[in-house]
Write a protein that holds these residues in place. Structure first.
Motif, PDB file in Angstrom:
ATOM      1  N   ARG A   1      95.302  50.985 132.653  1.00 33.54           N
ATOM      2  CA  ARG A   1      95.803  51.937 133.608  1.00 33.54           C
ATOM      3  C   ARG A   1      95.188  53.498 132.974  1.00 33.54           C
ATOM      4  NH1 ARG A   1     100.875  50.305 133.336  1.00 33.54           N
ATOM      5  NH2 ARG A   1     101.500  51.525 131.373  1.00 33.54           N
ATOM      6  N   GLN A   2      94.940  53.436 131.680  1.00 33.06           N
ATOM      7  CA  GLN A   2      94.624  54.801 131.403  1.00 33.06           C
ATOM      8  C   GLN A   2      93.189  54.940 131.148  1.00 33.06           C
ATOM      9  OE1 GLN A   2      96.618  55.447 127.591  1.00 33.06           O
ATOM     10  NE2 GLN A   2      98.727  55.998 128.843  1.00 33.06           N
ATOM     11  N   GLY A   3      92.232  53.731 131.466  1.00 35.90           N
ATOM     12  CA  GLY A   3      90.901  53.776 131.450  1.00 35.90           C
ATOM     13  C   GLY A   3      90.314  54.010 129.981  1.00 35.90           C
ATOM     14  N   GLN A   4      91.101  53.359 129.105  1.00 34.09           N
ATOM     15  CA  GLN A   4      90.781  53.381 127.777  1.00 34.09           C
ATOM     16  C   GLN A   4      90.124  51.828 127.165  1.00 34.09           C
ATOM     17  OE1 GLN A   4      94.118  54.783 125.659  1.00 34.09           O
ATOM     18  NE2 GLN A   4      93.773  56.967 126.089  1.00 34.09           N
ATOM     19  N   VAL A   5      89.459  52.025 126.148  1.00 31.11           N
ATOM     20  CA  VAL A   5      89.065  50.622 125.194  1.00 31.11           C
ATOM     21  C   VAL A   5      90.176  50.116 124.526  1.00 31.11           C
ATOM     22  CG1 VAL A   5      86.885  51.366 125.628  1.00 31.11           C
ATOM     23  CG2 VAL A   5      87.862  51.721 123.527  1.00 31.11           C
ATOM     24  N   LEU A   6      90.163  48.902 124.199  1.00 28.38           N
ATOM     25  CA  LEU A   6      91.268  48.208 123.283  1.00 28.38           C
ATOM     26  C   LEU A   6      90.509  47.161 122.286  1.00 28.38           C
ATOM     27  CD1 LEU A   6      94.090  47.402 122.212  1.00 28.38           C
ATOM     28  CD2 LEU A   6      94.063  45.759 124.117  1.00 28.38           C
ATOM     29  N   GLY A   7      90.555  47.566 120.979  1.00 30.33           N
ATOM     30  CA  GLY A   7      89.936  46.607 120.400  1.00 30.33           C
ATOM     31  C   GLY A   7      90.716  45.407 119.797  1.00 30.33           C
ATOM     32  N   ILE A   8      90.024  44.151 119.622  1.00 32.18           N
ATOM     33  CA  ILE A   8      90.817  42.823 119.347  1.00 32.18           C
ATOM     34  C   ILE A   8      90.018  42.210 118.309  1.00 32.18           C
ATOM     35  CG2 ILE A   8      91.793  40.739 120.230  1.00 32.18           C
ATOM     36  CD1 ILE A   8      91.465  41.727 123.014  1.00 32.18           C
ATOM     37  N   ALA A   9      90.612  41.971 117.136  1.00 33.70           N
ATOM     38  CA  ALA A   9      89.981  41.480 116.092  1.00 33.70           C
ATOM     39  C   ALA A   9      90.745  40.228 115.487  1.00 33.70           C
ATOM     40  CB  ALA A   9      89.717  42.482 114.829  1.00 33.70           C
ATOM     41  N   LEU A  10      89.742  39.102 115.375  1.00 31.79           N
ATOM     42  CA  LEU A  10      90.258  37.853 114.978  1.00 31.79           C
ATOM     43  C   LEU A  10      89.697  37.734 113.485  1.00 31.79           C
ATOM     44  CD1 LEU A  10      89.626  35.229 117.732  1.00 31.79           C
ATOM     45  CD2 LEU A  10      91.737  36.744 117.084  1.00 31.79           C
ATOM     46  N   VAL A  11      90.722  37.723 112.540  1.00 30.44           N
ATOM     47  CA  VAL A  11      90.451  37.656 111.138  1.00 30.44           C
ATOM     48  C   VAL A  11      90.756  36.185 110.549  1.00 30.44           C
ATOM     49  CG1 VAL A  11      91.220  38.447 108.781  1.00 30.44           C
ATOM     50  CG2 VAL A  11      91.035  39.922 110.974  1.00 30.44           C
ATOM     51  N   ASP A  12      89.878  35.740 109.803  1.00 28.05           N
ATOM     52  CA  ASP A  12      89.806  34.313 109.131  1.00 28.05           C
ATOM     53  C   ASP A  12      89.727  33.969 107.864  1.00 28.05           C
ATOM     54  OD1 ASP A  12      90.265  31.320 110.750  1.00 28.05           O
ATOM     55  OD2 ASP A  12      88.608  31.174 109.111  1.00 28.05           O
ATOM     56  N   MET A  13      90.664  33.599 106.997  1.00 28.63           N
ATOM     57  CA  MET A  13      90.478  33.687 105.723  1.00 28.63           C
ATOM     58  C   MET A  13      89.449  32.457 105.399  1.00 28.63           C
ATOM     59  SD  MET A  13      92.889  32.461 102.482  1.00 28.63           S
ATOM     60  CE  MET A  13      94.162  33.608 102.936  1.00 28.63           C
ATOM     61  N   ASP A  14      88.180  32.989 104.450  1.00 22.18           N
ATOM     62  CA  ASP A  14      87.257  32.062 104.002  1.00 22.18           C
ATOM     63  C   ASP A  14      88.071  31.224 102.764  1.00 22.18           C
ATOM     64  OD1 ASP A  14      85.674  33.126 105.903  1.00 22.18           O
ATOM     65  OD2 ASP A  14      84.793  34.432 104.488  1.00 22.18           O
ATOM     66  N   GLY A  15      87.872  29.634 102.811  1.00 21.30           N
ATOM     67  CA  GLY A  15      87.867  29.055 101.503  1.00 21.30           C
ATOM     68  C   GLY A  15      89.379  28.750 101.198  1.00 21.30           C
ATOM     69  N   LEU A  16      90.376  28.675 102.417  1.00 20.39           N
ATOM     70  CA  LEU A  16      91.528  28.325 102.208  1.00 20.39           C
ATOM     71  C   LEU A  16      91.692  27.119 101.744  1.00 20.39           C
ATOM     72  CD1 LEU A  16      94.624  29.010 102.364  1.00 20.39           C
ATOM     73  CD2 LEU A  16      94.872  28.624 104.735  1.00 20.39           C
ATOM     74  N   LYS A  17      90.844  26.265 102.516  1.00 25.34           N
ATOM     75  CA  LYS A  17      91.159  24.668 102.183  1.00 25.34           C
ATOM     76  C   LYS A  17      90.739  24.424 100.778  1.00 25.34           C
ATOM     77  CE  LYS A  17      89.629  20.185 103.680  1.00 25.34           C
ATOM     78  NZ  LYS A  17      89.210  19.752 102.372  1.00 25.34           N
ATOM     79  N   HIS A  18      89.679  25.338 100.216  1.00 28.10           N
ATOM     80  CA  HIS A  18      89.102  25.034  98.904  1.00 28.10           C
ATOM     81  C   HIS A  18      90.258  25.333  98.003  1.00 28.10           C
ATOM     82  CE1 HIS A  18      86.451  25.165  95.370  1.00 28.10           C
ATOM     83  NE2 HIS A  18      87.099  26.373  95.257  1.00 28.10           N
ATOM     84  N   ILE A  19      91.070  26.455  98.235  1.00 25.94           N
ATOM     85  CA  ILE A  19      92.083  26.944  97.376  1.00 25.94           C
ATOM     86  C   ILE A  19      93.247  26.037  97.251  1.00 25.94           C
ATOM     87  CG2 ILE A  19      94.156  28.641  97.141  1.00 25.94           C
ATOM     88  CD1 ILE A  19      92.068  30.740  98.194  1.00 25.94           C
ATOM     89  N   ASN A  20      93.607  25.215  98.551  1.00 27.34           N
ATOM     90  CA  ASN A  20      94.607  24.352  98.499  1.00 27.34           C
ATOM     91  C   ASN A  20      94.181  23.044  97.701  1.00 27.34           C
ATOM     92  OD1 ASN A  20      96.401  25.597 100.077  1.00 27.34           O
ATOM     93  ND2 ASN A  20      95.583  25.021 102.142  1.00 27.34           N
ATOM     94  N   ASP A  21      93.187  22.552  98.011  1.00 23.20           N
ATOM     95  CA  ASP A  21      92.481  21.518  97.316  1.00 23.20           C
ATOM     96  C   ASP A  21      92.607  21.563  95.840  1.00 23.20           C
ATOM     97  OD1 ASP A  21      92.366  20.246  99.633  1.00 23.20           O
ATOM     98  OD2 ASP A  21      90.096  20.719  99.833  1.00 23.20           O
ATOM     99  N   LEU A  22      91.963  22.924  95.353  1.00 22.22           N
ATOM    100  CA  LEU A  22      91.787  23.017  94.080  1.00 22.22           C
ATOM    101  C   LEU A  22      93.158  23.387  93.094  1.00 22.22           C
ATOM    102  CD1 LEU A  22      89.259  22.760  92.060  1.00 22.22           C
ATOM    103  CD2 LEU A  22      89.040  25.412  92.214  1.00 22.22           C
ATOM    104  N   HIS A  23      93.981  24.301  93.812  1.00 18.63           N
ATOM    105  CA  HIS A  23      95.043  24.955  93.056  1.00 18.63           C
ATOM    106  C   HIS A  23      96.497  24.405  93.651  1.00 18.63           C
ATOM    107  CE1 HIS A  23      92.098  27.314  90.928  1.00 18.63           C
ATOM    108  NE2 HIS A  23      91.844  27.729  92.135  1.00 18.63           N
ATOM    109  N   GLY A  24      96.500  23.856  94.788  1.00 22.75           N
ATOM    110  CA  GLY A  24      97.707  23.463  95.650  1.00 22.75           C
ATOM    111  C   GLY A  24      97.960  24.425  96.592  1.00 22.75           C
ATOM    112  N   HIS A  25      98.961  23.636  97.474  1.00 27.75           N
ATOM    113  CA  HIS A  25      99.415  24.629  98.597  1.00 27.75           C
ATOM    114  C   HIS A  25     100.285  25.883  98.323  1.00 27.75           C
ATOM    115  CE1 HIS A  25      98.059  22.134 101.852  1.00 27.75           C
ATOM    116  NE2 HIS A  25      98.429  20.738 101.101  1.00 27.75           N
ATOM    117  N   LEU A  26     100.767  25.775  97.199  1.00 25.01           N
ATOM    118  CA  LEU A  26     101.723  27.310  96.647  1.00 25.01           C
ATOM    119  C   LEU A  26     100.642  28.230  96.443  1.00 25.01           C
ATOM    120  CD1 LEU A  26     104.298  25.594  94.389  1.00 25.01           C
ATOM    121  CD2 LEU A  26     104.419  26.594  96.736  1.00 25.01           C
ATOM    122  N   ALA A  27      99.304  27.952  96.162  1.00 23.90           N
ATOM    123  CA  ALA A  27      98.329  28.836  95.952  1.00 23.90           C
ATOM    124  C   ALA A  27      97.665  29.260  96.849  1.00 23.90           C
ATOM    125  CB  ALA A  27      97.166  28.261  95.019  1.00 23.90           C
TER     126      ALA A  27
END
Length: 363
Positions: free
Chosen positions: A223-249
């Protein structure tokens, strides 16, 4: 009127008696007050603040208070005139005129504090009081507190004053009861909305809130002729942390990332957890494509670091993909596909750098 005697003013017939006994100016004042209450938006604090001022004005008292019964105490929740500096004062219900008024559910008139055994004579002397009237604030069979007017003179109040206070108290008690019911309903709705739109692990908004905000933001940008930024952020290595230190980590890593994102985005932006290790950010305050993509790179750099878990420092890194509406697309699905591609390109570059660094360290 005899001192130390409860006034015989029952709720039944008060309005009829008031019409014939009260000056028209007082009745008009109470009617105007009822009209004002409709504009208060059912805020109990504002209701009782206005009550104290009205009661003082109509009765000619030196001061007025609204005391609420809270546990074993009577608490000054609103005050005007000479009582204004006593806001928040707590007095024991037992041994006070107000506490007795709540217990009996009937108006009480102290004509002279020097001769009335129901009041604290020394406290009245210290406050400069000689007479007072307390009327219950009730709704049905519940008495929540009292409306009380004060005077430094003995026998300062008339039956017209008592009728006035009775009328005011009936209006106020009913308003407060409806206000509490309304507020309870509002809080219930707010709680349900919060549960439906909040991620329980991180405290951020969830995917439902993000998509709702995204739809609204796209409409506004279009409506206002402006731009909108959309960013997707993905954590690197969550599976590694879960496997090595557990899901609480892993949970600790997600909460840490959420906190860093919340601290980095601007007030006009929205950050939410979309699910798993993926977060979304709406960048509503940026003005062009270059600014959006530059901010996405900056976001990845500033989030990167370590966090402490169970006495150990663990790495935290993210990959970010950003797109711009409407430059990169007009539909949410196509925008998300492009953002995913950009995010995975950054993830691959991170993986390549990490593998090269690891190989160099081994050689």
């Amino acid at each position: 009127m005899a001192s130390c005697v409860p006034m015989d003013i029952s709720s039944e017939g008060v309005a009829q008696r008031a019409v014939s006994a009260l000056p028209s100016a007082r009745l008009l004042g109470i009617i105007r007050f009822q009209a004002e209450l409709a504009k208060v938006d059912l805020d109990p604090a504002e209701v009782i603040r206005r009550v104290a001022g009205l009661a003082q004005m109509l009765t000619g008292a030196s001061g007025a208070v609204v005391e609420m019964a809270e546990g074993d105490d009577m608490v000054y929740r609103a005050a005007s005139g000479t009582a204004e500096n006593q806001l928040g004062l707590r007095l024991a219900r037992i041994g006070s005129l107000s506490g007795l008024c709540v217990a009996q559910g009937s108006p009480l008139y102290c004509e002279d504090s020097e001769t009335d055994p129901r009041v604290d004579r020394q406290a009245c002397r210290a406050a400069g009081l000689r007479s007072m009237v307390a009327v219950p604030l009730r709704h049905g069979d519940q008495t929540a507190g009292v409306l009380k007017v004060l005077s430094p003179h003995e026998k300062a109040f008339s039956e017209a004053d008592l009728l006035t206070l009775e009328l005011i108290s009936d209006v106020v008690a009913s308003t407060l009861a409806h206000a509490r019911s309304y507020i309870a309903q509002v809080e219930t709705v707010r709680d349900l909305f919060r549960r439906a739109t909040e991620d329980s692990l991180t405290g951020l908004g969830n995917h439902a809130l993000f998509y709702d905000r995204l739809h609204q933001a796209m409409k506004l940008a279009r409506r206002q002729g402006q731009v909108l930024g959309i960013a997707l952020v993905d954590m690197d290595g969550l599976k590694h942390i879960n496997d090595l230190h557990g899901h609480l980590a892993g949970n600790a890593a997600l909460r840490t990332l959420a906190g860093r994102l919340r601290a980095l985005v601007r007030e006009s932006d929205t950050v939410a957890r979309l699910g798993g290790d993926e977060f979304g950010v709406l960048l509503a305050s940026l003005t062009d494509s270059a600014a959006v993509r530059g901010y996405a790179r900056k976001l990845a750099d500033q989030v990167r670091g370590t966090f402490s878990y169970d006495g150990r420092l663990l790495d935290l890194r993210v990959s970010v993909g950003a797109v711009v509406f409407p430059d990169d697309g007009l539909e949410i699905e196509s925008l998300f596909q492009l953002a995913d591609q950009a995010m995975y390109e950054m993830k691959r570059s991170h993986h390549a750098v990490h593998s090269h660094t690891k190989h160099s360290a081994q050689t």
